[in-house]
Design a protein around this motif. Sequence first.
Motif, PDB file in Angstrom:
ATOM      1  N   MET A 202       3.405  -6.152   2.390  1.00  0.00           N
ATOM      2  CA  MET A 202       2.773  -7.423   2.771  1.00  0.00           C
ATOM      3  C   MET A 202       3.228  -8.539   1.846  1.00  0.00           C
ATOM      4  N   VAL A 203       3.328  -9.720   2.399  1.00  0.00           N
ATOM      5  CA  VAL A 203       3.430 -10.925   1.579  1.00  0.00           C
ATOM      6  C   VAL A 203       2.038 -11.549   1.548  1.00  0.00           C
ATOM      7  N   LEU A 204       1.506 -11.701   0.351  1.00  0.00           N
ATOM      8  CA  LEU A 204       0.208 -12.361   0.185  1.00  0.00           C
ATOM      9  C   LEU A 204       0.443 -13.781  -0.281  1.00  0.00           C
ATOM     10  N   GLU A 205      -0.407 -14.678   0.179  1.00  0.00           N
ATOM     11  CA  GLU A 205      -0.256 -16.082  -0.171  1.00  0.00           C
ATOM     12  C   GLU A 205      -1.601 -16.638  -0.622  1.00  0.00           C
ATOM     13  N   GLY A 206      -1.569 -17.465  -1.642  1.00  0.00           N
ATOM     14  CA  GLY A 206      -2.802 -18.098  -2.103  1.00  0.00           C
ATOM     15  C   GLY A 206      -2.620 -18.704  -3.478  1.00  0.00           C
ATOM     16  N   ASP A 207      -3.684 -19.364  -3.915  1.00  0.00           N
ATOM     17  CA  ASP A 207      -3.682 -19.980  -5.226  1.00  0.00           C
ATOM     18  C   ASP A 207      -3.611 -18.891  -6.292  1.00  0.00           C
ATOM     19  N   ASP A 208      -2.632 -18.976  -7.200  1.00  0.00           N
ATOM     20  CA  ASP A 208      -2.556 -18.042  -8.327  1.00  0.00           C
ATOM     21  C   ASP A 208      -2.578 -16.574  -7.866  1.00  0.00           C
ATOM     22  N   VAL A 209      -1.979 -16.311  -6.696  1.00  0.00           N
ATOM     23  CA  VAL A 209      -2.154 -14.996  -6.062  1.00  0.00           C
ATOM     24  C   VAL A 209      -1.478 -13.856  -6.832  1.00  0.00           C
ATOM     25  N   ILE A 210      -0.444 -14.154  -7.618  1.00  0.00           N
ATOM     26  CA  ILE A 210       0.238 -13.078  -8.358  1.00  0.00           C
ATOM     27  C   ILE A 210      -0.743 -12.445  -9.349  1.00  0.00           C
ATOM     28  N   ALA A 211      -1.369 -13.269 -10.163  1.00  0.00           N
ATOM     29  CA  ALA A 211      -2.328 -12.765 -11.157  1.00  0.00           C
ATOM     30  C   ALA A 211      -3.605 -12.249 -10.493  1.00  0.00           C
TER      31      ALA A 211
ATOM     32  N   VAL B  88      -5.874   1.626   3.848  1.00  0.00           N
ATOM     33  CA  VAL B  88      -5.138   0.382   4.161  1.00  0.00           C
ATOM     34  C   VAL B  88      -6.116  -0.743   4.509  1.00  0.00           C
ATOM     35  N   GLY B  89      -7.050  -0.453   5.402  1.00  0.00           N
ATOM     36  CA  GLY B  89      -8.008  -1.474   5.819  1.00  0.00           C
ATOM     37  C   GLY B  89      -8.863  -1.967   4.663  1.00  0.00           C
ATOM     38  N   GLU B  90      -9.284  -1.047   3.814  1.00  0.00           N
ATOM     39  CA  GLU B  90     -10.120  -1.410   2.663  1.00  0.00           C
ATOM     40  C   GLU B  90      -9.345  -2.302   1.683  1.00  0.00           C
ATOM     41  N   VAL B  91      -8.069  -1.992   1.468  1.00  0.00           N
ATOM     42  CA  VAL B  91      -7.242  -2.821   0.572  1.00  0.00           C
ATOM     43  C   VAL B  91      -7.119  -4.231   1.149  1.00  0.00           C
ATOM     44  N   ILE B  92      -6.821  -4.316   2.433  1.00  0.00           N
ATOM     45  CA  ILE B  92      -6.682  -5.630   3.072  1.00  0.00           C
ATOM     46  C   ILE B  92      -8.010  -6.380   3.040  1.00  0.00           C
ATOM     47  N   ARG B  93      -9.103  -5.671   3.269  1.00  0.00           N
ATOM     48  CA  ARG B  93     -10.430  -6.305   3.231  1.00  0.00           C
ATOM     49  C   ARG B  93     -10.685  -6.958   1.875  1.00  0.00           C
TER      50      ARG B  93
ATOM     51  N   VAL C 238       0.890  -1.160   0.000  1.00  0.00           N
ATOM     52  CA  VAL C 238       0.000   0.000   0.000  1.00  0.00           C
ATOM     53  C   VAL C 238       0.927   1.208   0.000  1.00  0.00           C
ATOM     54  N   LYS C 239       0.903   1.952  -1.104  1.00  0.00           N
ATOM     55  CA  LYS C 239       1.842   3.057  -1.323  1.00  0.00           C
ATOM     56  C   LYS C 239       1.489   4.256  -0.416  1.00  0.00           C
ATOM     57  N   PRO C 240       2.372   5.276  -0.366  1.00  0.00           N
ATOM     58  CA  PRO C 240       2.129   6.403   0.554  1.00  0.00           C
ATOM     59  C   PRO C 240       0.772   7.076   0.372  1.00  0.00           C
TER      60      PRO C 240
ATOM     61  N   ALA D 113      -8.296   1.322 -15.599  1.00  0.00           N
ATOM     62  CA  ALA D 113      -8.563   0.177 -14.700  1.00  0.00           C
ATOM     63  C   ALA D 113     -10.048  -0.183 -14.714  1.00  0.00           C
ATOM     64  N   ASP D 114     -10.311  -1.487 -14.651  1.00  0.00           N
ATOM     65  CA  ASP D 114     -11.704  -1.964 -14.625  1.00  0.00           C
ATOM     66  C   ASP D 114     -12.433  -1.429 -13.392  1.00  0.00           C
ATOM     67  N   LYS D 115     -13.731  -1.220 -13.560  1.00  0.00           N
ATOM     68  CA  LYS D 115     -14.592  -0.793 -12.454  1.00  0.00           C
ATOM     69  C   LYS D 115     -14.488  -1.783 -11.300  1.00  0.00           C
ATOM     70  N   GLY D 116     -14.459  -1.253 -10.094  1.00  0.00           N
ATOM     71  CA  GLY D 116     -14.447  -2.134  -8.928  1.00  0.00           C
ATOM     72  C   GLY D 116     -13.063  -2.581  -8.506  1.00  0.00           C
ATOM     73  N   THR D 117     -12.029  -2.185  -9.270  1.00  0.00           N
ATOM     74  CA  THR D 117     -10.663  -2.495  -8.848  1.00  0.00           C
ATOM     75  C   THR D 117     -10.173  -1.411  -7.880  1.00  0.00           C
ATOM     76  N   ILE D 118      -9.121  -1.730  -7.129  1.00  0.00           N
ATOM     77  CA  ILE D 118      -8.584  -0.781  -6.145  1.00  0.00           C
ATOM     78  C   ILE D 118      -8.166   0.521  -6.831  1.00  0.00           C
ATOM     79  N   ARG D 119      -7.459   0.394  -7.957  1.00  0.00           N
ATOM     80  CA  ARG D 119      -6.961   1.608  -8.609  1.00  0.00           C
ATOM     81  C   ARG D 119      -8.102   2.430  -9.215  1.00  0.00           C
ATOM     82  N   ALA D 120      -9.101   1.782  -9.819  1.00  0.00           N
ATOM     83  CA  ALA D 120     -10.243   2.530 -10.354  1.00  0.00           C
ATOM     84  C   ALA D 120     -10.961   3.261  -9.226  1.00  0.00           C
ATOM     85  N   ASP D 121     -11.060   2.623  -8.074  1.00  0.00           N
ATOM     86  CA  ASP D 121     -11.845   3.198  -6.977  1.00  0.00           C
ATOM     87  C   ASP D 121     -11.086   4.276  -6.203  1.00  0.00           C
ATOM     88  N   PHE D 122      -9.746   4.169  -6.089  1.00  0.00           N
ATOM     89  CA  PHE D 122      -9.026   5.052  -5.165  1.00  0.00           C
ATOM     90  C   PHE D 122      -7.848   5.827  -5.750  1.00  0.00           C
ATOM     91  N   ALA D 123      -7.288   5.405  -6.894  1.00  0.00           N
ATOM     92  CA  ALA D 123      -6.035   6.018  -7.360  1.00  0.00           C
ATOM     93  C   ALA D 123      -6.267   7.382  -8.005  1.00  0.00           C
TER      94      ALA D 123
END
Length: 140
Positions: free
Chosen positions: A75-84, A20-25, A10-12, A98-108
């Motif tokens: 953060m280190v995220l872990e999961g199936d196919d988590v990079i993509a 931060v909380g919304e991204v993690i959620r 989560v950048k500055p 950015a597609d609607k509903g993505t973090i960057r479309a919503d907040f960047a």
Amino acid sequence: MGTERTLSIVKPDGVRNGVVGEVIRRFEGAGISIAAIRMIHLAKKEAEGFYAVHRGRPFFASLTDFMSSGPIVVMVLEGDDVIARNRKIMGATDPAKADKGTIRADFAGSIEQNIVHGSDAPETAATEIRYFFSELEIVS
Ligand code: ATP
Ligand code: MG
């Protein structure tokens, strides 16, 4: 594919804007686990080291000024196919594309100040995770 790890930041701007909380959620809501997490304020040199592949690009100085302008959450995220999957949740680099509903479309706010970072391949994920975390700091 299978279980992977990726580095998320989560950048500055994300910390300043209080998302931060919304991204993690969004990550947890997608079934992605957090395997390590820390807050850090990068020095300019440390931001340059992280983005070394972009040295020479016209936006390098501005990007590394931005990335060292305030605290970030790594953060280190872990999961199936988590990079993509993480990159899908983040959306395109340029929030206007950015597609609607993505973090960057919503907040960047711009292509540079785009709230989050996510590794783009297994090799870069491994390098980027090592830049911030030792193996002992990562749970599984
Ligand atoms: P990241 O690596 O941060 O997850 P990305 O893979 O979508 O994002 P890259 O092409 O790797 O994008 O660029 C790294 C970062 O550099 C971008 O997230 C953004 O902050 C910044 N950046 C990329 N392109 C530009 C640009 N044309 N102008 C300004 N900043 C840019
Ligand atoms: Mg990238």
